[in-house]
Design a protein around this motif. Structure first.
Motif, PDB file in Angstrom:
ATOM      1  N   ALA A 243       4.889 -10.918  82.887  1.00 35.45           N
ATOM      2  CA  ALA A 243       5.540 -10.411  81.669  1.00 35.45           C
ATOM      3  C   ALA A 243       7.058 -10.397  81.846  1.00 35.45           C
ATOM      4  O   ALA A 243       7.806 -10.781  80.934  1.00 35.45           O
ATOM      5  N   GLU A 244       7.521  -9.960  83.010  1.00 35.04           N
ATOM      6  CA  GLU A 244       8.977  -9.937  83.247  1.00 35.04           C
ATOM      7  C   GLU A 244       9.553 -11.340  83.178  1.00 35.04           C
ATOM      8  O   GLU A 244      10.625 -11.559  82.621  1.00 35.04           O
ATOM      9  N   ALA A 245       8.824 -12.299  83.732  1.00 39.97           N
ATOM     10  CA  ALA A 245       9.308 -13.681  83.700  1.00 39.97           C
ATOM     11  C   ALA A 245       9.282 -14.220  82.271  1.00 39.97           C
ATOM     12  O   ALA A 245      10.237 -14.847  81.808  1.00 39.97           O
ATOM     13  N   ARG A 246       8.219 -13.926  81.559  1.00 43.74           N
ATOM     14  CA  ARG A 246       8.063 -14.467  80.189  1.00 43.74           C
ATOM     15  C   ARG A 246       9.171 -13.957  79.270  1.00 43.74           C
ATOM     16  O   ARG A 246       9.679 -14.693  78.430  1.00 43.74           O
ATOM     17  N   PHE A 247       9.523 -12.680  79.412  1.00 40.67           N
ATOM     18  CA  PHE A 247      10.493 -12.090  78.482  1.00 40.67           C
ATOM     19  C   PHE A 247      11.868 -11.873  79.136  1.00 40.67           C
ATOM     20  O   PHE A 247      12.683 -11.133  78.596  1.00 40.67           O
ATOM     21  N   ALA A 248      12.101 -12.535  80.263  1.00 35.24           N
ATOM     22  CA  ALA A 248      13.350 -12.292  80.996  1.00 35.24           C
ATOM     23  C   ALA A 248      14.578 -12.539  80.129  1.00 35.24           C
ATOM     24  O   ALA A 248      15.513 -11.738  80.106  1.00 35.24           O
ATOM     25  N   PRO A 253       7.767 -14.551  72.735  1.00 36.50           N
ATOM     26  CA  PRO A 253       7.201 -15.445  73.755  1.00 36.50           C
ATOM     27  C   PRO A 253       7.516 -16.904  73.419  1.00 36.50           C
ATOM     28  O   PRO A 253       7.865 -17.231  72.288  1.00 36.50           O
ATOM     29  N   GLU A 254       7.401 -17.764  74.425  1.00 40.20           N
ATOM     30  CA  GLU A 254       7.719 -19.165  74.211  1.00 40.20           C
ATOM     31  C   GLU A 254       6.822 -19.782  73.144  1.00 40.20           C
ATOM     32  O   GLU A 254       5.700 -19.337  72.923  1.00 40.20           O
ATOM     33  N   ARG A 255       7.351 -20.815  72.487  1.00 43.75           N
ATOM     34  CA  ARG A 255       6.678 -21.437  71.357  1.00 43.75           C
ATOM     35  C   ARG A 255       5.247 -21.872  71.701  1.00 43.75           C
ATOM     36  O   ARG A 255       4.313 -21.661  70.928  1.00 43.75           O
ATOM     37  N   ALA A 256       5.071 -22.484  72.882  1.00 47.89           N
ATOM     38  CA  ALA A 256       3.732 -22.999  73.227  1.00 47.89           C
ATOM     39  C   ALA A 256       2.716 -21.858  73.260  1.00 47.89           C
ATOM     40  O   ALA A 256       1.577 -22.007  72.801  1.00 47.89           O
ATOM     41  N   TYR A 257       3.134 -20.706  73.786  1.00 46.73           N
ATOM     42  CA  TYR A 257       2.223 -19.557  73.854  1.00 46.73           C
ATOM     43  C   TYR A 257       1.915 -19.042  72.440  1.00 46.73           C
ATOM     44  O   TYR A 257       0.754 -18.805  72.094  1.00 46.73           O
ATOM     45  N   ALA A 258       2.963 -18.891  71.621  1.00 41.01           N
ATOM     46  CA  ALA A 258       2.758 -18.391  70.254  1.00 41.01           C
ATOM     47  C   ALA A 258       1.846 -19.339  69.477  1.00 41.01           C
ATOM     48  O   ALA A 258       0.968 -18.896  68.726  1.00 41.01           O
ATOM     49  N   ASP A 259       2.042 -20.651  69.667  1.00 40.23           N
ATOM     50  CA  ASP A 259       1.190 -21.628  68.970  1.00 40.23           C
ATOM     51  C   ASP A 259      -0.259 -21.504  69.443  1.00 40.23           C
ATOM     52  O   ASP A 259      -1.193 -21.622  68.647  1.00 40.23           O
ATOM     53  N   ALA A 260      -0.436 -21.286  70.744  1.00 40.33           N
ATOM     54  CA  ALA A 260      -1.805 -21.169  71.285  1.00 40.33           C
ATOM     55  C   ALA A 260      -2.506 -19.947  70.685  1.00 40.33           C
ATOM     56  O   ALA A 260      -3.684 -19.992  70.335  1.00 40.33           O
ATOM     57  N   ILE A 261      -1.762 -18.850  70.536  1.00 39.83           N
ATOM     58  CA  ILE A 261      -2.355 -17.647  69.942  1.00 39.83           C
ATOM     59  C   ILE A 261      -2.730 -17.909  68.489  1.00 39.83           C
ATOM     60  O   ILE A 261      -3.809 -17.539  68.022  1.00 39.83           O
ATOM     61  N   GLU A 262      -1.825 -18.568  67.770  1.00 42.69           N
ATOM     62  CA  GLU A 262      -2.108 -18.849  66.361  1.00 42.69           C
ATOM     63  C   GLU A 262      -3.321 -19.765  66.232  1.00 42.69           C
ATOM     64  O   GLU A 262      -4.152 -19.604  65.342  1.00 42.69           O
ATOM     65  N   GLU A 263      -3.423 -20.734  67.142  1.00 44.65           N
ATOM     66  CA  GLU A 263      -4.572 -21.642  67.110  1.00 44.65           C
ATOM     67  C   GLU A 263      -5.865 -20.867  67.388  1.00 44.65           C
ATOM     68  O   GLU A 263      -6.882 -21.068  66.727  1.00 44.65           O
TER      69      GLU A 263
END
Ligand code: SF4
Length: 294
Positions: A243-248, A253-263
């Motif tokens: 989490a610290e690395a992701r939101f440093a 969150p990065e686009r790829a992660y947000a897209d994966a959640i939406e999918e």
């Protein structure tokens, strides 16, 4: 009302707040601060921007805007355009103290007198108290439920209504003919972002008659990060480094992660039949955009 919580009655100069870049034109927040105390709450950052404490200053010191409904009634009478209003964008309008102060109820009464399309967001079940008013409004009620895990909800949203009580609120609202659905927000990485977890929320929403199911990934503004990271450190230390690395150096969150959640959410949604209704008198932007943006 919450134990150890201080309530400060304040007089405000305006009720409607103009919103830019969102699919609703105005926001309404009858309280400042929120005693539900969610560890991830983005509204903590609004406190930071005002130079106020984002910890106990947010969830143990609640400003109660006592003149809010009267002021709103006057402002609504002056409005010329029929634009959408969102109630509860920076506080839960049905947090515990609403039981005593009834500012939200009187806000709804003002809206019944001068109607506008309305969206309500809450993590509580007290909303059913106002069914008599809600049936007279052009309203969508978004009950926020990010997980059906009682334990995760209890630790991350310590003073929100339990998920089952929120689902029961959805059922009662829909039974009364009110458009009500579930907003799974925020989705917590490693805790509630699996397809299995999203599916469990969607299934529970569908069983309760929810008319819509939407998701929103976690967003961590600077004023929120310390509280969320402290929660992880205490409860889920193995998740902290990621989490610290992701939101440093970012809030979202990065686009790829947000897209994966939406999918994932799209796949989950397709398994159930949600039938979101348009506002009775539709306007731009469309209701589906609202669902995505809240
Ligand atoms: S209920 Fe909503 S406004 Fe209140 S602390 Fe939780 S996320 Fe924030």
């Amino acid at each position: 009302m919450g134990s150890g919580v201080v309530y400060r009655e304040i007089v405000v100069k305006s009720a409607l707040t103009r919103v830019q870049g969102m699919p609703f034109a105005w926001s309404l927040n009858p309280y400042m601060g929120c005693e539900r105390g969610c560890v991830y709450c983005y509204a903590r950052d609004y406190h930071a921007r005002r130079g106020r404490d984002t910890g106990a200053g947010f969830d143990h010191e609640i400003d109660v805007k006592i003149n809010f409904p009267d002021l709103l009634a006057r402002e609504l009478r002056r409005l010329r355009k029929r634009e959408t209003v969102a109630l509860g964008t920076a506080t839960d309008p049905y947090q515990q103290c609403e039981g005593r102060y009834r500012i939200t109820r009187r806000t709804l009464e003002a809206l019944v007198a001068s109607p506008l399309p309305l969206v309500i967001i809450s993590k509580g079940s007290m909303v059913v108290r106002d069914i008599d008013l809600l049936t007279r409004l052009d309203v969508k009620v978004c009950i926020s439920i990010g997980t059906v895990s009682t334990e995760l909800a209890r630790t991350s949203e310590p003073h929100a209504s339990p998920p089952k009580a929120r689902l029961e609120a959805v059922r009662r609202l829909v039974s009364a003919g009110i458009d009500a659905g579930v907003l799974a927000a925020p989705i917590l990485p490693g805790l509630s972002d699996s397809e299995e977890s999203l599916d469990a929320v969607a299934a529970a929403a569908a069983s309760s008659g929810a008319t819509f199911f939407s998701t929103r990934p976690l967003k961590l503004d600077p004023g929120v990060k310390p509280h969320y990271f402290a929660f992880l450190a205490e409860r889920f230390p193995a998740l902290l480094p990621e989490a610290e690395a992701r939101f440093a150096d970012r809030v979202n969150p990065e686009r790829a992660y947000a897209d994966a959640i939406e999918e994932r959410a799209r796949r989950v949604r397709s398994r159930y039949s949600f039938t979101e209704r348009p506002f009775r008198r539709p306007e731009r932007p469309e209701a589906s955009q609202l669902r995505l943006a809240i």
